[in-house]
Design a protein around this motif. Structure first.
Motif, short mmCIF file in Angstrom:
data_model
loop_
_atom_site.label_atom_id
_atom_site.label_comp_id
_atom_site.label_asym_id
_atom_site.label_seq_id
_atom_site.Cartn_x
_atom_site.Cartn_y
_atom_site.Cartn_z
N SER A 73 0.82 -1.19 0.00
CA SER A 73 0.00 0.00 0.00
C SER A 73 0.86 1.25 0.00
N SER A 74 0.30 2.30 -0.54
CA SER A 74 0.98 3.58 -0.44
C SER A 74 0.80 4.08 0.99
N VAL A 75 1.84 4.60 1.57
CA VAL A 75 1.73 5.12 2.92
C VAL A 75 2.48 6.44 3.04
N VAL A 76 2.03 7.24 3.99
CA VAL A 76 2.74 8.47 4.32
C VAL A 76 2.97 8.44 5.82
N TYR A 77 4.20 8.51 6.19
CA TYR A 77 4.53 8.41 7.60
C TYR A 77 5.59 9.46 7.91
N ALA A 78 5.80 9.71 9.18
CA ALA A 78 6.88 10.62 9.56
C ALA A 78 7.89 9.81 10.37
N THR A 79 9.05 10.35 10.52
CA THR A 79 10.09 9.64 11.27
C THR A 79 9.84 9.75 12.76
N ASN A 80 8.85 9.01 13.20
CA ASN A 80 8.47 9.05 14.61
C ASN A 80 9.61 8.62 15.53
N SER A 81 10.32 7.58 15.14
CA SER A 81 11.40 7.10 15.98
C SER A 81 12.49 8.15 16.11
N GLN A 82 12.92 8.64 14.97
CA GLN A 82 13.96 9.65 15.00
C GLN A 82 13.52 10.87 15.81
N GLY A 83 12.29 11.27 15.60
CA GLY A 83 11.78 12.44 16.31
C GLY A 83 11.79 12.25 17.81
N ALA A 84 11.31 11.09 18.25
CA ALA A 84 11.26 10.83 19.69
C ALA A 84 12.67 10.68 20.25
N TYR A 85 13.53 10.11 19.43
CA TYR A 85 14.92 9.96 19.84
C TYR A 85 15.55 11.34 20.03
N ASP A 86 15.32 12.19 19.07
CA ASP A 86 15.86 13.55 19.13
C ASP A 86 15.36 14.30 20.37
N ALA A 87 14.07 14.15 20.63
CA ALA A 87 13.48 14.84 21.78
C ALA A 87 14.13 14.38 23.08
N THR A 88 14.28 13.07 23.21
CA THR A 88 14.86 12.51 24.44
C THR A 88 16.32 12.96 24.58
N ASN A 89 17.00 12.86 23.47
CA ASN A 89 18.40 13.27 23.44
C ASN A 89 18.57 14.74 23.83
N TYR A 90 17.68 15.54 23.33
CA TYR A 90 17.72 16.98 23.63
C TYR A 90 17.60 17.21 25.13
N LEU A 91 16.65 16.49 25.73
CA LEU A 91 16.43 16.61 27.16
C LEU A 91 17.67 16.15 27.92
N ILE A 92 18.23 15.05 27.48
CA ILE A 92 19.42 14.52 28.14
C ILE A 92 20.58 15.53 28.00
N GLY A 93 20.70 16.08 26.81
CA GLY A 93 21.75 17.06 26.56
C GLY A 93 21.62 18.27 27.46
N LEU A 94 20.37 18.58 27.80
CA LEU A 94 20.12 19.72 28.69
C LEU A 94 20.57 19.39 30.12
N GLY A 95 20.73 18.10 30.40
CA GLY A 95 21.17 17.71 31.73
C GLY A 95 20.16 16.86 32.50
N HIS A 96 19.03 16.53 31.85
CA HIS A 96 18.02 15.72 32.54
C HIS A 96 18.45 14.26 32.59
N GLU A 97 18.20 13.66 33.74
CA GLU A 97 18.51 12.23 33.86
C GLU A 97 17.28 11.43 34.20
#
Lengths: 346, 346
Positions: free
Chosen positions: B164-188
């Motif tokens: 099937s044709s599908v349209v999706y976004a990079t959910n994994s990458q996005g969530a990874y980036d968000a978590t990483n960003y928080l960690i980078g800020l110093g959150h544990e």
DNA sequence: GTGAAAGCGCTAACAC
DNA sequence: GTGTTAGCGCTTTCAC
């Protein structure tokens, strides 16, 4: 292989198939499917079972064409790009979800003036009823109806003729209240960002603003009422115009929330604070209004409710032909949040 | 009076009428109306003129039934009550507005599991193509298609089968980036408010959150991942649960913006400040996200674009039968606003 | 109660 | 190039 072909390409099952399996004529199947009363119970069961087993699904176009019920209602609207409209659709959808009508959504886009064509297409055996959210020239759409009796409801429109069902809100009262509130706070120079003046609510709101001014002995200053378009962009431009005035207003009443949000941006871009330097009030109370900073004071228009009432009324017209048109006007409500304050406080 | 009767009740004009007026057979009228090439130019003109004069409008059900093009595309979705969906619809509508296809909107409401019935109804001669926004059990809907060749596109869904044709976004990458960003800020200690786990993107986002934790040598604490439902209510409940923890998190990653907005409310109700006491990050970047206070940092998913691409791809399938299914994955993007900060700063 | 048959407005072979 | 004809799947008289 051949099996694959069978499953994927085989024609969809029709009442003929159901008739064959259940051993009755296809007109009997039609009767059962339409809930016709005079059918022997055992036959009914047999037909229903066969339909179930075969996975029968009605062919809507065929049904419509043969003069049956399409169970489709049409919703004609200009565009989808703002939550004022989304909210109304939600209300419509809620009601339709409980009934078993489906929604055909028509957006006229920039095709302004094409409404009549749409109306005729929708009403031409396709839909059983029509919801019209046509702010611009409602009469054009109305004239395109196959008959005045065709079930229809005008949303966010008041009716001068009493020929159509309409759902409207007390735009005048709401705008009057908003202006009054600002005056009560101590504002004397109140800017007004207009909506698109081809739209009735825009006219009503401006008139009420003037009326409130007059009733409070305040002059109407032409330069204080600027153009807008009911969108953030117009709100931004309007506020910018207002802020450039030598004697600029201490408060801005935007004809709707979207304009107000645009105005808030403009105010901030001018390095001014809300509400300390300038108060802002909107109209509609779209979901975004309570999320802005500061939270937007506005006049609440019960959008979801309007959609719900319109749909309910339409279904009533469809189910009970002859139901007279109903004009419903819903109350607006001033929602005081954080974007307005006493001008003398700054 | 009789005139009135004529105008309002007379049957709609059909190709027969047009044929009579223009003095040709009705099949010729059909040809002209369908843009068939081999028609003498003078005849074409005559027919077109007659159609115009009579105000002819095609009867869609008849056309569909006869095997012609309905120019309707269906959009099946669970509900209308959030702007994530509204945005996608807008994208779809934009594309459709430029083509001359119309939109049939089906919301399954709470009728969960009814998707298959809807799919069959829509594809049964009614619509020429189907857009599916069915987060829950896409395969159920897919199986109900008359054939795998029936033009369709799955929105916000990735496809395992490539059928099937599908349209999706990079959910994994996005969530990874968000978590990483928080960690980078110093959150544990980062709380995670889940989405509905029957939905693929909810699963993807949770998995990526865990992966980012692991990649940064941080332990995954079971108590820090709480239930949510992709709505503000669930976000509020989830955040409340998180805040009650003895060792509460310094940041909360909500599986979508609506949850994040609910979480922000809960945090404020607990007398805590955002981001000073606790950081919040969302996912989607719905229009409201930039209006909250503080403005919500989030992962942007190009919703309008997704709708646009889905519609474009669908039209392509319709216009050029045989077009192979296309899997499109759009990039997400971390949008840094004001709701996150370094936890050590407080 | 149920079957037979006409026809809704249109498209698409098939003739000419 | 254009007319003729047969359906598409269904509802709805009208018989029986």
């Amino acid at each position: 292989m051949s099996d694959d072909f069978e499953t994927s390409r085989s024609k969809s099952v029709t009442i003929m198939d159901v008739a064959r399996v259940s051993g009755v004529s296809y007109s009997t199947v039609s009767r059962v499917l339409n809930g016709f009363e005079f059918v022997k119970d055992s036959t009914r069961q047999r037909v229903l079972a066969a339909a179930e087993q075969l996975g029968y699904v009605a062919n809507l176009p065929a049904r419509s064409l043969a003069g049956g019920r399409s169970r489709i209602i049409g919703l004609l609207l200009p565009r989808l790009d703002n939550s004022y409209i989304s909210e109304i659709i939600r209300g419509v959808d809620e009601v339709l979800g409980e009934s078993d009508y489906d929604l055909m959504l028509y957006t006229t886009h920039r095709q302004q003036g094409k409404e009549a064509v749409y109306v005729r297409a929708i009403t031409n055996r396709l839909a059983e009823g029509l919801l019209l959210l046509v702010p611009m020239f409602p009469s054009l759409s109305l004239k395109a109806l196959p008959s005045q009796d065709f079930p229809h409801v005008l949303i966010d429109q008041s009716d001068k003729t009493n020929q159509s069902s309409v759902v409207y809100a007390t735009n005048s009262q709401g705008a009057y209240d908003a202006t009054n509130y600002l005056i009560g706070l101590g504002h004397e120079r109140i800017g007004f960002i207009r909506g698109q003046m081809e739209i009735q609510s825009a006219v009503d709101r401006l008139a009420a603003y003037k009326a409130a001014l007059a009733d409070n002995g305040l002059p109407f200053d032409e330069t204080l009422a600027v153009d807008g378009d009911f969108y953030a962009k117009g709100g931004y431009a309007g506020a910018t115009e207002l802020l450039a005035l030598a004697n600029r207003p201490t408060a801005i009443f935007a004809a709707n929330d979207l304009s107000a949000i645009g105005a808030m941006d403009a105010i901030r871009d001018h390095g001014l604070r809300i509400p300390d330097d300038i108060s802002v009030i909107g109209f509609d109370d779209i979901p975004q209004a309570s999320l802005t900073y500061p939270k937007l004071t506005t006049v609440r228009q019960p959008l979801i409710e309007m959609g719900r009432i319109a749909a309910t009324n339409l279904l009533e017209q469809i189910e009970k032909p002859g139901t007279p048109p109903k004009q419903v006007t819903l109350a607006t409500e001033l929602v005081i949040r954080d974007s307005c304050t006493d001008p003398r406080r700054r």
